[in-house]
Design an enzyme around this catalytic site. Structure first.
Site, PDB file in Angstrom:
ATOM      1  CG  ASP A  81       9.191  -4.924   0.581  1.00 48.19           C
ATOM      2  OD1 ASP A  81      10.286  -5.369   0.218  1.00 48.19           O
ATOM      3  OD2 ASP A  81       8.339  -4.515  -0.215  1.00 48.19           O
ATOM      4  CD  GLU A 316       9.391  -2.108  -6.264  1.00 47.72           C
ATOM      5  OE1 GLU A 316       8.387  -2.828  -6.340  1.00 47.72           O
ATOM      6  OE2 GLU A 316      10.534  -2.550  -6.083  1.00 47.72           O
TER       7      GLU A 316
HETATM    8  C1  FRU Z   1       9.382  -4.148  -3.088  1.00 45.24           C
HETATM    9  C2  FRU Z   1       8.069  -4.761  -3.521  1.00 45.24           C
HETATM   10  C3  FRU Z   1       6.918  -3.892  -3.073  1.00 45.24           C
HETATM   11  C4  FRU Z   1       5.798  -4.871  -2.914  1.00 45.24           C
HETATM   12  C5  FRU Z   1       6.527  -6.130  -2.463  1.00 45.24           C
HETATM   13  C6  FRU Z   1       5.937  -7.412  -2.936  1.00 45.24           C
HETATM   14  O1  FRU Z   1      10.312  -5.038  -2.649  1.00 45.24           O
HETATM   15  O2  FRU Z   1       8.041  -4.956  -4.910  1.00 45.24           O
HETATM   16  O3  FRU Z   1       6.614  -2.860  -3.981  1.00 45.24           O
HETATM   17  O4  FRU Z   1       4.853  -4.424  -2.003  1.00 45.24           O
HETATM   18  O5  FRU Z   1       7.852  -6.019  -2.910  1.00 45.24           O
HETATM   19  O6  FRU Z   1       6.617  -8.519  -2.431  1.00 45.24           O
END
Ligand code: FRU
Length: 436
Positions: A81, A316
């Site tokens: 991310d 997300e």
């Molecule tokens: C999306 C996610 C986010 C979270 C992160 C954890 O890829 O699930 O929601 O912050 O990855 O690794």
């Protein structure tokens, strides 16, 4: 005779007065309705099972297969991310010629699926917005809250301070990793010289929001096999009102998880549609909290902007992009987080509305904006819209000659065109390219 005339006059006056009064009353009522509409912060839009249907891969929404000769942005790290440093109005910040991005990272020698358990937020800088130099964690690890840190957003304020919002997952030092999620903030200075970008002088990391169990599910309330969410804070200043907000990924709070008929669809749809049992455990929403002070340390939870009860467990990394006087609301989601009976792909999903708390309409009919090609449906993920016209993401799980591989680096950037309630991918750019 005279009496009769004056009686007539009084009657005329009285009816004139009545007409005037009714005009006044209509104006007043309308005014009340308009103001109530524009300040109605209680409205939650619904993404229904009826809308989340008929997902099709088209040239407007489908990314080409990645070039297998991609380069790693940091040799020893998994990168996933990612988000850029922006200005308060959401546009890309450039600090003395340098662009800055933040990303979740983990050592590359950690098992791919275990990377979430050791995630930290790192930062990178670049002058051309393409060749990124890794600088290391964006804070002193011992000061950060949580046993690991998950996604967030970063805004450069007018005093030159970076306001970093992130998710503290678990508790520092916990023996067994929990999935508790709280929203946290720290601020720090950013400076540059000919050799690059530096950050310093962090404020104490402070918890600014926790799930209330009413609008937003707590860890204790959560049911089903997929983890609950209270994460991914995204800073947004509403250009129409000047009010400041954090959006985040949540789940529906409270103990009553029964689906409303609106979560399913209209009367005709409901006549034939069967909702499989357990669908009510998929109750994702896009949460919102309003800032109550200028320092952005106090926020009040509001009812969600959008709910996907009975539709999807995870909305997300939500974002809002303001473009052409419209509010584009985006979120990413997975195939496996759709409720039973629904078949959406891993993708970027979007909605459009005329104000922040408005009736959001799914883009392209069912909300699908970007997805992977059919022969490699998990090749990229975690799409993030930059300045409303391009999308960054990371290379996730892809195939090379039939062999499953893990990317953990920046994917090619996409150019996107948003027009009314339609979107289309118009071009593919270099890996990790960040443009204004
Ligand atoms: C999306 C996610 C986010 C979270 C992160 C954890 O890829 O699930 O929601 O912050 O990855 O690794």
């Amino acid at each position: 005779m005279q009496k009769r005339q004056s009686f007539k006059k009084t009657c005329k006056r009285l009816s004139l007065l009545m007409i005037l009064l009714s005009i006044l009353l209509t104006i007043l009522l309308n005014f009340q309705q308009i103001t109530a509409e524009s300040i109605n912060t209680d409205y939650t839009e619904i993404w229904s099972r009826e809308q989340a249907q008929s997902f099709q891969l088209t040239k407007e929404n489908t990314i080409p297969n990645i070039d297998l000769n991609f380069k790693l942005a940091a040799r020893d790290l998994w990168i996933w991310d990612t988000w850029p440093l922006t200005k308060r109005d959401g546009s890309l910040a450039v600090v003395n010629g340098y662009k800055v991005i933040f990303a979740l990272t983990a050592p590359r020698n950690v098992d791919w699926n275990k990377r979430h358990d050791v995630a930290v937020i790192s930062y990178f800088y670049s002058q051309d917005g393409e060749n990124w130099i890794y600088k290391g964690p964006a804070y002193n690890l011992e000061d950060a809250l949580g046993s690991r840190q998950w996604a967030g957003s970063a805004m450069l304020d007018e005093d030159g301070k970076v306001q970093l919002f992130y998710t503290a997952t678990g508790r520092k030092g916990e023996a067994v990793k929990t999935f508790e999620q709280r929203l946290v903030k720290t601020t720090f200075n950013i400076s540059t010289d000919n050799n690059g970008v530096y950050i310093s002088n962090w404020s104490k990391h402070q918890v600014i929001l926790e799930a209330d169990g009413i609008y937003y599910e707590t860890m204790e309330q959560s049911k089903g096999s997929i983890i609950y969410s209270f994460r991914d804070p995204y800073f947004f200043r509403d250009p129409m009102t000047g009010k400041e907000y954090l959006l985040f990924e949540g789940n529906k709070g409270g103990n009553d998880q029964k689906l409303k008929s609106e979560n399913i669809g209209d009367e005709l749809f409901r006549k034939t549609h069967v909702v499989p049992p357990g669908s009510e455990n998929f109750n994702g929403n896009i949460g919102i909290a309003v800032a109550e002070n200028k320092d952005l340390t106090k926020f009040k939870l509001l009812p969600p902007l959008l709910e996907a009860a009975g539709v999807n467990q995870q909305l997300e990394r939500p974002q809002i992009v303001f473009k052409g006087n419209q509010y584009y609301l985006f979120t990413i989601s997975h195939r496996f987080t759709f409720a039973p009976g629904l078949n959406g792909p891993d993708g970027l999903y979007g909605f459009v509305g005329g104000s922040l708390h408005s009736k959001y309409k799914p883009l392209n009919g069912n909300a699908l904006v970007v997805t992977n090609p059919d022969n490699d449906p998990y090749q990229t993920y975690s799409w993030y819209v930059v300045s409303g016209n391009s999308i960054i993401s990371f290379i996730n799980e892809y195939h090379d000659n039939g062999e499953l591989r893990y990317g953990g680096t920046f994917a090619p950037t996409l150019r996107i065109n948003l027009k009314g309630d339609k979107s289309e991918i118009t071009e593919e750019l270099k890996e990790g390219k960040v443009i204004s």
